[in-house]
Design a protein around this motif. Structure first.
Motif, mmCIF file in Angstrom:
data_model
loop_
_atom_site.group_PDB
_atom_site.id
_atom_site.type_symbol
_atom_site.label_atom_id
_atom_site.label_comp_id
_atom_site.label_asym_id
_atom_site.label_seq_id
_atom_site.Cartn_x
_atom_site.Cartn_y
_atom_site.Cartn_z
ATOM 1 N N PRO A 281 0.789 -1.237 0.000
ATOM 2 C CA PRO A 281 0.000 0.000 0.000
ATOM 3 C C PRO A 281 0.823 1.290 0.000
ATOM 4 O O PRO A 281 0.239 2.373 0.012
ATOM 5 N N TYR A 282 2.161 1.176 -0.003
ATOM 6 C CA TYR A 282 2.971 2.376 0.207
ATOM 7 C C TYR A 282 3.812 2.742 -1.013
ATOM 8 O O TYR A 282 4.411 1.873 -1.655
ATOM 9 N N VAL A 283 3.862 4.031 -1.310
ATOM 10 C CA VAL A 283 4.836 4.600 -2.242
ATOM 11 C C VAL A 283 5.236 5.962 -1.678
ATOM 12 O O VAL A 283 4.516 6.534 -0.847
ATOM 13 N N GLU B 182 6.988 11.250 -4.303
ATOM 14 C CA GLU B 182 7.357 11.466 -5.696
ATOM 15 C C GLU B 182 6.588 10.512 -6.604
ATOM 16 O O GLU B 182 6.016 10.922 -7.615
ATOM 17 N N VAL B 183 6.577 9.237 -6.236
ATOM 18 C CA VAL B 183 5.850 8.257 -7.050
ATOM 19 C C VAL B 183 4.352 8.561 -7.042
ATOM 20 O O VAL B 183 3.685 8.487 -8.082
ATOM 21 N N MET B 184 3.807 8.921 -5.893
ATOM 22 C CA MET B 184 2.382 9.230 -5.811
ATOM 23 C C MET B 184 2.016 10.396 -6.729
ATOM 24 O O MET B 184 0.915 10.443 -7.295
ATOM 25 N N PHE C 110 -0.030 -0.790 -4.725
ATOM 26 C CA PHE C 110 0.935 -0.475 -5.780
ATOM 27 C C PHE C 110 1.872 -1.663 -6.013
ATOM 28 O O PHE C 110 2.138 -2.455 -5.099
ATOM 29 N N ALA C 111 2.370 -1.733 -7.242
ATOM 30 C CA ALA C 111 3.467 -2.649 -7.574
ATOM 31 C C ALA C 111 4.565 -1.807 -8.203
ATOM 32 O O ALA C 111 4.309 -1.031 -9.126
ATOM 33 N N GLN C 112 5.793 -1.951 -7.693
ATOM 34 C CA GLN C 112 6.930 -1.190 -8.207
ATOM 35 C C GLN C 112 7.973 -2.183 -8.726
ATOM 36 O O GLN C 112 8.422 -3.066 -7.990
ATOM 37 N N LEU D 97 11.895 2.683 -13.775
ATOM 38 C CA LEU D 97 10.985 2.183 -12.747
ATOM 39 C C LEU D 97 9.573 2.146 -13.320
ATOM 40 O O LEU D 97 9.070 3.142 -13.834
ATOM 41 N N LEU D 98 8.949 0.975 -13.222
ATOM 42 C CA LEU D 98 7.559 0.782 -13.626
ATOM 43 C C LEU D 98 6.701 0.683 -12.368
ATOM 44 O O LEU D 98 7.014 -0.101 -11.465
ATOM 45 N N VAL D 99 5.636 1.471 -12.319
ATOM 46 C CA VAL D 99 4.741 1.440 -11.163
ATOM 47 C C VAL D 99 3.320 1.189 -11.648
ATOM 48 O O VAL D 99 2.810 1.896 -12.534
ATOM 49 N N LEU D 100 2.693 0.187 -11.063
ATOM 50 C CA LEU D 100 1.296 -0.132 -11.343
ATOM 51 C C LEU D 100 0.493 0.202 -10.094
ATOM 52 O O LEU D 100 0.933 -0.074 -8.979
ATOM 53 N N ALA D 101 -0.680 0.787 -10.270
ATOM 54 C CA ALA D 101 -1.476 1.222 -9.116
ATOM 55 C C ALA D 101 -2.923 0.796 -9.287
ATOM 56 O O ALA D 101 -3.419 0.604 -10.406
ATOM 57 N N SER D 102 -3.605 0.644 -8.149
ATOM 58 C CA SER D 102 -5.010 0.241 -8.171
ATOM 59 C C SER D 102 -5.741 0.856 -6.991
ATOM 60 O O SER D 102 -5.148 1.076 -5.919
#
Length: 216
Positions: free
Chosen positions: A144-146, A149-151, A163-165, A178-183
């Protein structure tokens, strides 16, 4: 005492097994106190129960295999999409489209700090904070954490819950993206989930993008 003598004793004293049912794992019939469940019947009941457990486990394995097959097919489509496009902008667009179509992931952020990506201002980010984050990802992070900057790479609405980083690396293991997937689903990416397929997506994307970046 021989077995014939034991059987003869039980014939003469049928109440013996009823009186000692607990010791021999026998069950008395609730309607008739004179009847006990035989050893054979008891074993058959236990075998039936064991078979039901095995059938349930087999069903779970079959469902898991089907799920894995579907994921592999989606990864194949993502791979084909990457191979079908040339140019960094087109590859990134194909990636986002594939993740949305195949995995229903419409909140995707990609940041690169390879020199070949400098012209792609939307996706170029050479901040030390971001590079340090990627370097420290020995495996994809899910949870659940980023950091802030990523947010900031995502719209404020809807509120994202998981999130998936995934770090993108070159052949020497150096992170270049860096690839970030969010839901907005808190259960989409959790600490305890397996990250094998996320790792494969990272490896695929690393090879695909790096080929383009190095060609510039």
């Amino acid at each position: 005492m021989h077995s014939e003598q034991v059987l003869a004793f039980l014939d003469e004293h049928p109440e013996f097994l009823q009186q000692h049912a607990a010791r021999f794992s026998l069950q008395a019939s609730p309607q008739n106190g004179e009847r006990v469940v035989s050893f054979v019947e008891r074993q058959l009941l236990e075998l039936k129960d064991h078979n039901r457990q095995l059938e349930a486990q087999l069903q779970q394995l079959a469902e898991r295999a089907q799920t894995n097959e579907r994921i592999v097919a989606k990864l194949h489509q993502l791979t084909l999409a990457q191979l079908a496009h040339r140019g960094l902008k087109q590859q990134i667009a194909a990636l986002k489209h594939s993740l949305g179509e195949e995995f229903q992931l419409n909140r995707v952020a990609l940041r690169l700090w390879h020199p070949g990506a400098e012209a792609e201002t939307e996706h170029y980010n050479a901040q030390n904070e971001v590079q340090g984050l990627a370097r420290n990802l020995a495996a994809p992070y899910c949870g659940p954490y980023v950091n802030d900057e990523v947010m900031s790479w995502f719209p404020a609405i809807p509120v994202l819950q998981s999130f998936a980083q995934v770090a993108l690396r070159d052949a020497g293991g150096q992170a270049f993206g860096l690839l970030v997937l969010a839901s907005d689903d808190a259960q989409r990416f959790t600490f305890d989930m397996h990250t094998q397929y996320l790792s494969q997506i990272g490896e695929l994307l690393s090879a695909s993008l790096l080929a383009t970046l190095e060609a510039k």
